[in-house]
Design a protein around this motif. Structure first.
Motif, short mmCIF file in Angstrom:
data_model
loop_
_atom_site.label_atom_id
_atom_site.label_comp_id
_atom_site.label_asym_id
_atom_site.label_seq_id
_atom_site.Cartn_x
_atom_site.Cartn_y
_atom_site.Cartn_z
N ASN A 33 0.96 -1.12 0.12
CA ASN A 33 0.12 -0.03 0.02
C ASN A 33 0.51 1.40 -0.26
OD1 ASN A 33 -2.42 -2.02 -0.29
ND2 ASN A 33 -2.44 -1.69 2.25
N GLU A 34 1.66 1.06 0.85
CA GLU A 34 2.58 2.58 0.76
C GLU A 34 3.42 2.73 -0.29
OE1 GLU A 34 2.41 0.15 3.47
OE2 GLU A 34 2.34 1.12 5.20
N ILE A 35 4.09 1.60 -0.76
CA ILE A 35 4.87 1.62 -2.41
C ILE A 35 3.71 2.13 -3.31
CG2 ILE A 35 6.18 -0.45 -4.25
CD1 ILE A 35 6.64 -1.45 -2.06
N SER A 36 2.63 1.86 -3.45
CA SER A 36 1.69 2.03 -4.39
C SER A 36 1.31 3.52 -4.23
CB SER A 36 -0.24 1.90 -4.19
OG SER A 36 0.25 0.27 -4.46
N THR A 37 1.44 3.92 -2.87
CA THR A 37 0.81 5.22 -2.64
C THR A 37 2.18 6.06 -3.05
OG1 THR A 37 -0.38 5.40 -0.77
CG2 THR A 37 0.89 7.27 -1.17
N ILE A 38 2.91 6.67 -2.67
CA ILE A 38 4.39 6.41 -3.17
C ILE A 38 4.86 6.84 -5.08
CG2 ILE A 38 7.25 6.99 -2.87
CD1 ILE A 38 6.42 5.75 -0.41
N ALA A 39 4.40 5.99 -5.45
CA ALA A 39 4.14 5.69 -6.83
C ALA A 39 3.43 6.25 -7.02
CB ALA A 39 4.48 4.30 -6.92
N PHE A 51 -4.48 12.77 -0.35
CA PHE A 51 -6.17 13.77 0.23
C PHE A 51 -7.23 12.14 0.41
CE2 PHE A 51 -4.63 17.13 -3.00
CZ PHE A 51 -4.35 18.04 -2.28
N ARG A 52 -6.15 11.54 0.13
CA ARG A 52 -7.77 9.83 0.46
C ARG A 52 -7.24 9.55 2.58
NH1 ARG A 52 -9.67 6.48 -2.01
NH2 ARG A 52 -9.19 7.33 -4.11
N LYS A 53 -5.72 9.84 2.56
CA LYS A 53 -5.44 9.85 4.05
C LYS A 53 -6.05 10.68 4.79
CE LYS A 53 -1.66 7.90 5.30
NZ LYS A 53 0.16 8.21 5.29
N LEU A 54 -6.06 11.87 3.91
CA LEU A 54 -6.18 13.31 4.91
C LEU A 54 -7.69 13.18 4.88
CD1 LEU A 54 -5.50 16.71 4.06
CD2 LEU A 54 -8.05 16.38 4.10
N LYS A 55 -9.21 13.06 3.98
CA LYS A 55 -10.35 12.50 4.08
C LYS A 55 -10.38 11.51 5.18
CE LYS A 55 -14.37 11.42 1.97
NZ LYS A 55 -14.82 11.58 1.04
N GLU A 110 -11.63 9.51 10.83
CA GLU A 110 -11.36 9.00 12.11
C GLU A 110 -11.66 9.46 13.16
OE1 GLU A 110 -7.18 7.80 14.35
OE2 GLU A 110 -7.33 6.94 11.73
N PHE A 111 -11.18 11.23 12.83
CA PHE A 111 -11.85 12.20 14.06
C PHE A 111 -12.95 12.40 14.48
CE2 PHE A 111 -11.57 16.03 16.65
CZ PHE A 111 -9.95 16.01 17.38
N LEU A 112 -13.77 12.90 13.76
CA LEU A 112 -14.65 13.44 13.47
C LEU A 112 -15.99 12.44 14.40
CD1 LEU A 112 -15.19 16.68 10.95
CD2 LEU A 112 -14.09 16.60 13.60
N GLY A 113 -16.16 11.17 13.50
CA GLY A 113 -16.49 10.19 13.69
C GLY A 113 -17.51 10.29 12.50
N GLU A 114 -17.86 10.73 11.50
CA GLU A 114 -18.51 11.31 10.51
C GLU A 114 -18.17 10.26 9.60
OE1 GLU A 114 -22.03 12.37 11.13
OE2 GLU A 114 -21.37 13.67 13.37
N THR A 167 -6.27 21.17 11.94
CA THR A 167 -5.26 21.86 11.13
C THR A 167 -4.58 20.26 11.64
OG1 THR A 167 -5.13 23.62 12.01
CG2 THR A 167 -3.23 22.74 11.74
N LEU A 168 -4.32 19.44 10.57
CA LEU A 168 -3.69 18.32 10.33
C LEU A 168 -2.03 18.23 9.57
CD1 LEU A 168 -6.44 17.85 8.58
CD2 LEU A 168 -6.27 15.98 9.49
N VAL A 169 -0.98 18.02 10.23
CA VAL A 169 0.30 18.03 10.17
C VAL A 169 0.58 16.25 9.34
CG1 VAL A 169 2.99 17.97 10.82
CG2 VAL A 169 1.14 18.60 12.38
N PRO A 170 0.66 16.45 8.06
CA PRO A 170 1.42 15.68 7.01
C PRO A 170 2.54 15.12 7.59
CG PRO A 170 1.12 17.44 5.99
CD PRO A 170 1.03 18.33 6.78
N GLU A 171 3.14 15.42 8.37
CA GLU A 171 4.88 14.91 8.60
C GLU A 171 4.27 13.67 9.26
OE1 GLU A 171 5.87 17.41 5.33
OE2 GLU A 171 4.68 18.20 7.98
#
Length: 310
Positions: A22-28, A65-69, A74-78, A111-115
């Motif tokens: 999954n990680e390799i697919s995402t990076i690629a 953006f998929r991980k962001l969503k 997950e945070f809101l439970g919505e 506010t989210l932090v990618p790192e």
């Protein structure tokens, strides 16, 4: 021998390919996506760019953006919501992505932090603020329990540190009544730059805001060369003729604001009050009375880093 080594390398390669597929697919995927592809992905996910947001193609390609969503979900439970990206900014060495989340019952700001794997570091829910000020204020213990349960759920490093309740206050600001709770990480009586805070509306009992400070940085063991007594002497020499009536001194790890390089050092933070009438602004001659202030002193060198007097 050479055959065995080749076989081991072959097995290792395919194990990694399987485990991190999954990680390799995402990076690629991110690497070869065009801006048009990313815009299409955002539209499919229900994510939009705010009118004032300026983002170049490289930065657009780097955002997952998929991980962001998923993190917002997950945070809101919505699940049913629309996201508008409102700002991207650097805060120290940390990149923050600010979004506005539209739900059926109102708007949330996150506010989210990618790192940090898109962890949520700030959250505001204006809809949780009660407008009916005639209702009674909820009990302090209920508000405290609500805040504690919220931070335990969302601030994952909480149980990895010795988190001490450092601030426990009630505020009545006329149109806003709230309880505010702040937990700070402490290691061997040294305050670390790790905290989590939550504000609870004192009438609705809901979480108004949530903030945390965490970078994932490992802090090395530091020993102060300047003692607490010596730090207080530096403060007294800074303001001769002003007797210190009361003070609160904290040994902490934090940024050296005098250095051009953003680095953490060991320092003393002292909040103090002078032995003067705290309810008066001017003396008999009309001169402003300084009541106290706050000062930071390098615990290695004794240098004053920051100071403020009121």
């Amino acid at each position: 021998m050479g055959r065995k080594i080749s076989l081991i390398i072959f097995i290792w390669f395919f194990l990694n390919l399987f485990l991190f597929n999954n990680e390799i697919s995402t990076i690629a995927g991110n690497l070869f996506q065009t801006p048009a592809d990313k815009n299409k992905e955002m539209k499919e996910l229900g994510i939009f760019l705010g009118n004032d947001v300026k983002i170049d193609n490289e930065e657009l390609r780097n955002i997952d953006f998929r991980k962001l969503k998923n993190k917002v979900n997950e945070f809101l439970g919505e699940k049913d919501f629309k996201i508008t990206l409102t700002n991207i900014e650097m805060e120290g060495n940390q990149r923050n992505i600010e979004v506005k989340v539209k739900l059926s019952d109102g708007t949330r700001y996150i506010t989210l932090v990618p790192e940090l794997n898109y962890e949520v570091v700030r959250f505001t829910d204006e809809n949780a603020i009660s407008s009916n000020l005639s209702l009674p204020v909820i009990a302090h213990e209920i508000a405290k329990e609500t805040a504690f349960n919220f931070v335990i759920k969302h601030f994952k490093p909480f149980n990895s540190y010795n988190m001490i309740l450092d601030e426990d206050k009630y505020f009545n600001r006329g149109s806003l009544r709230e309880y505010r709770f702040v937990w700070n990480a402490v290691d061997d009586e040294i305050k670390l730059p790790i905290f989590v805070a939550a504000a609870v509306d004192a009438i609705s009992g809901k979480i108004i805001s949530y903030t945390c400070g965490y970078t994932g940085e490992k802090f090395k063991k530091l020993t102060p060369r300047i003692s607490t007594k010596e730090a207080l002497e530096i403060l007294e020499k800074k303001y001769p003729g002003n007797e210190i009536k009361d003070y609160n001194i904290t040994l902490m790890i934090g940024i050296n604001h005098k250095s051009k390089v953003q680095e953490n050092i060991l320092k003393y933070s002292i909040e103090y009050k002078f032995n003067v009438p705290q309810d008066k602004c001017f003396d008999e001659k009309g001169k402003w009375i300084h009541h106290g202030g706050r000062i930071e002193i390098n615990a290695e060198s004794g240098e004053i880093i920051t100071e403020g007097i009121y």
